[in-house]
Motif scaffolding. Structure first.
Motif, mmCIF file in Angstrom:
data_model
loop_
_atom_site.group_PDB
_atom_site.id
_atom_site.type_symbol
_atom_site.label_atom_id
_atom_site.label_comp_id
_atom_site.label_asym_id
_atom_site.label_seq_id
_atom_site.Cartn_x
_atom_site.Cartn_y
_atom_site.Cartn_z
ATOM 1 N N ASP A 76 1.163 -1.066 -0.544
ATOM 2 C CA ASP A 76 -0.060 -0.009 0.321
ATOM 3 C C ASP A 76 0.999 1.559 0.235
ATOM 4 O OD1 ASP A 76 -2.468 -1.411 0.124
ATOM 5 O OD2 ASP A 76 -2.197 -1.493 2.294
ATOM 6 N N GLN A 77 -0.053 2.167 -0.354
ATOM 7 C CA GLN A 77 1.161 3.920 -0.427
ATOM 8 C C GLN A 77 0.793 3.944 0.797
ATOM 9 O OE1 GLN A 77 -0.820 7.338 -1.964
ATOM 10 N NE2 GLN A 77 0.536 7.858 -3.595
ATOM 11 N N ASP A 78 2.057 4.360 1.531
ATOM 12 C CA ASP A 78 2.368 4.880 1.965
ATOM 13 C C ASP A 78 1.900 6.123 3.096
ATOM 14 O OD1 ASP A 78 3.407 7.292 4.544
ATOM 15 O OD2 ASP A 78 5.856 5.603 4.276
ATOM 16 N N PRO A 79 1.220 7.097 3.802
ATOM 17 C CA PRO A 79 0.096 7.318 3.361
ATOM 18 C C PRO A 79 0.673 8.746 3.921
ATOM 19 C CG PRO A 79 -0.399 6.015 5.771
ATOM 20 C CD PRO A 79 0.518 5.418 4.672
ATOM 21 N N ARG A 80 1.601 9.064 3.832
ATOM 22 C CA ARG A 80 2.318 10.649 4.247
ATOM 23 C C ARG A 80 2.515 10.844 2.661
ATOM 24 N NH1 ARG A 80 7.612 8.729 7.262
ATOM 25 N NH2 ARG A 80 7.117 6.973 5.790
ATOM 26 N N ILE A 81 3.021 9.977 1.718
ATOM 27 C CA ILE A 81 2.788 10.017 0.671
ATOM 28 C C ILE A 81 1.555 10.365 -0.265
ATOM 29 C CG2 ILE A 81 3.795 9.192 -2.058
ATOM 30 C CD1 ILE A 81 5.674 7.374 -0.623
ATOM 31 N N ALA A 82 0.511 9.997 0.147
ATOM 32 C CA ALA A 82 -1.226 10.262 -0.607
ATOM 33 C C ALA A 82 -0.921 11.499 0.194
ATOM 34 C CB ALA A 82 -2.044 8.639 0.540
ATOM 35 N N GLN A 83 -1.031 11.624 1.168
ATOM 36 C CA GLN A 83 -1.159 13.173 2.115
ATOM 37 C C GLN A 83 -0.197 14.118 0.738
ATOM 38 O OE1 GLN A 83 -3.336 14.199 3.782
ATOM 39 N NE2 GLN A 83 -2.669 16.171 4.089
ATOM 40 N N ILE A 84 0.870 13.943 0.677
ATOM 41 C CA ILE A 84 1.910 14.929 -0.580
ATOM 42 C C ILE A 84 1.053 15.370 -1.634
ATOM 43 C CG2 ILE A 84 4.414 15.413 -0.891
ATOM 44 C CD1 ILE A 84 5.570 14.162 1.015
ATOM 45 N N HIS A 85 0.958 14.046 -2.196
ATOM 46 C CA HIS A 85 0.615 13.896 -3.683
ATOM 47 C C HIS A 85 -1.239 15.075 -3.299
ATOM 48 C CE1 HIS A 85 2.724 10.132 -4.910
ATOM 49 N NE2 HIS A 85 3.426 11.615 -5.027
#
Length: 534
Positions: A76-85
């Motif tokens: 799964d995508q790291d939540p921090r990456i999801a937030q940045i995107h």
């Protein structure tokens, strides 16, 4: 006797098959397709392929690049990456601005600023999946394949004990990999990955090419260093990115020596560009009835596609208007336009235009009835049109596309048009008509396709043989260049030049002193002789 022979062949195949782990991040279609095709080649040869897909871009999470891989593991995508995107709306902004932004790599500063940070997050998150890592370790893979876009993959392979690793870059090459291997960049005549000029460079061209290469190298180093910081304390392997990259058995690049510019390479670099293309002669390129009917409507057929990252639907209105005016002015030509909005009514008034959100691009290019390809010059599309022998109008948008464009035009089968002219329907029509009416474009494109068809070593065979070799022998130290261990002064022999300069300077200084002393001596003799005469 046939049955025992059949069993023997099965046993032989089983003996030579091996287990492969392909690290294929969900990042971009071209990247996924490249690694997916390598997976297909290995599967067709009877090997067992597992694909590990860390989700880097959530909108690309379904990307696999292969229809043959059955063993797929997603992280799964790291939540921090999801937030940045999410906060940056990265994908949406890129699609909308790509049409007018400067095509130079420096224009991407705003988009790549967070890339190093998110790459580090991905690496850190991946190493937190301890159960998965243990599961992968137990599989005892014989070979691992990934792209040098993310350093974390190489550390993961080391962590789970995979001895033989192949780097497979979906681009022509990556600066970081060249640097790690000690391979000459040849920046004085070999266009960099993001170069807008060809191999005939003047002084300022060489300066620009050098800056572009150093920028790409800097970006790789910056990202790698951030990922290394994200390695867990429990990781006992190397924390030198050069060591990870230079220890690969081979370095596959999506380049073909008969298409690209000539360049110096090392034994570990292997050209595999074109392995993904099925030509009409191979018998694997066929069209459905729908597309067969479309190509049968008119004698002239033009395919318009700007790839998977640039959406025609996000074009500025003046660009769309320009295309529509050109389509309307050429009613005897069928235009197939990749347009990413389903059921769009944009061309309802134009019977010679078919909008489609997707089409079998390679198969359409392979059809004799296709006359012209209007493309952005992505590497995948460039290789496909070269193999299929189709003339093209190339309109590069960003990144490596300007380089791909002039790489193709030098073969004489393509014409390059600057994207700033897309608001001018006359310029666009002129470019299309030039390629359609000048038969030399068609002949040159077909000649290049013939060269690729008859090249001595088929890329698919090259891939398979090098993978087999890597499994059998691992990374050979004898293929490593000592150049990778030299510093910049040593590598470019600057130290020798400086030493020669110092030696010459000393010799000249000594000669100067000798001459000076000689003149003084002669002066004294002359003075003494003069006094005696007086």
């Amino acid at each position: 006797m046939k049955f025992p022979i059949f069993l023997f062949l099965i046993l032989v195949e089983l003996c030579f098959s091996y287990k492969v782990l392909v690290f294929n991040p969900a990042f971009g279609a071209s990247h996924a397709n490249f690694l997916g095709k390598i997976s297909d080649i290995l599967i067709d040869a009877g090997n067992d392929v597992t694909m590990l897909i860390p989700i880097f871009v959530n909108g690309k999470k379904e990307l696999v690049g292969s229809k043959k891989v059955k063993k797929i593991i997603r992280i799964d995508q790291d939540p921090r990456i999801a937030q940045i995107h999410k906060e940056g709306s990265t994908e949406e902004i890129m699609r909308k601005t790509i049409w007018k932004m400067d095509s130079a790599i420096t224009s991407m500063f705003g988009f790549i600023g967070n890339f190093s940070k998110t790459a580090a997050y991905q690496t850190e998150y991946m190493f937190q999946q301890t159960e998965l890592i243990e599961q992968l370790r137990k599989e005892k893979f014989d070979l691992a394949i990934t792209e040098s876009l993310f350093l974390g993959a190489f550390a993961l392979f080391d962590e789970i004990g995979i001895r033989s690793v192949i780097n497979a870059d979906s681009t022509l090459y990556m600066g970081g990999m060249k640097g790690a291997l000690g391979e000459p960049a040849a920046i004085s005549y070999y266009p960099g990955l993001f170069s807008s000029i060809d191999d005939k460079m003047n002084f300022f061209g060489r300066v620009k090419n050098a800056v572009g290469y150093l920028f790409g190298l800097w970006f790789s180093v910056l990202k790698y260093d951030d990922e290394i910081v994200a390695f867990p304390k429990s990781y006992k392997g190397s924390r030198d990115w050069r060591e990870h990259l230079s220890n690969v058995a081979f370095n596959f690049i999506n380049s073909n020596q008969y298409i690209d510019y000539a360049s110096p390479t090392l034994p570990k670099t292997v050209f595999v560009g074109g392995m993904q293309v099925n030509t009409k002669k191979s018998g694997k390129s066929t069209l459905s009835k729908e597309w067969n009917d479309v190509l049968s409507l008119r004698k002239t057929n033009v395919l318009v596609s700007f790839g998977s990252n640039a959406y025609s639907s996000d074009m500025p209105d003046e660009f769309k208007k320009s295309f529509l005016e050109v389509f309307a002015s050429m009613p005897e030509t069928t235009f197939i336009w990749k347009y990413e909005v389903a059921n769009a009514t944009l061309v309802d008034h134009l019977p010679n235009v078919k909008l489609t959100t997707w089409m079998p691009q390679n198969d359409i290019l392979a059809d004799d009835r296709l006359t012209l390809f209007i493309t952005h010059g992505g590497l995948g599309s460039s290789v496909e049109l070269a193999y299929q022998g189709k003339p093209a109008v190339v309109i590069p948008l960003m990144a490596d596309q300007p380089r791909n464009a002039h790489m193709l035009t030098r073969h004489g089968g393509a014409l390059q048009l600057d994207k700033t002219w897309l608001n001018n329907s006359e310029k666009l029509r002129e470019a299309i008509q030039t390629v359609l009416n000048d038969v030399s474009y068609k002949h040159n494109a077909e000649r290049l396709a013939k060269i690729l068809e008859d090249q001595p070593h088929k890329p698919k065979d090259v891939v398979l043989k090098h993978c087999d070799f890597a499994v059998q022998f691992g990374p050979l130290d004898t293929l490593n260049s000592e150049g990778r261990l030299l510093n910049t002064f040593q590598y470019y022999s600057v130290d020798i030049v400086l030493a020669i300069f110092v030696i010459l300077s000393v010799i000249l200084f000594v000669v100067y002193l000798v001459i000076k002393l000689l003149f003084r001596f002669l002066g004294r003799l002359f003075s003494i002789s003069k006094r005696k005469v007086d």
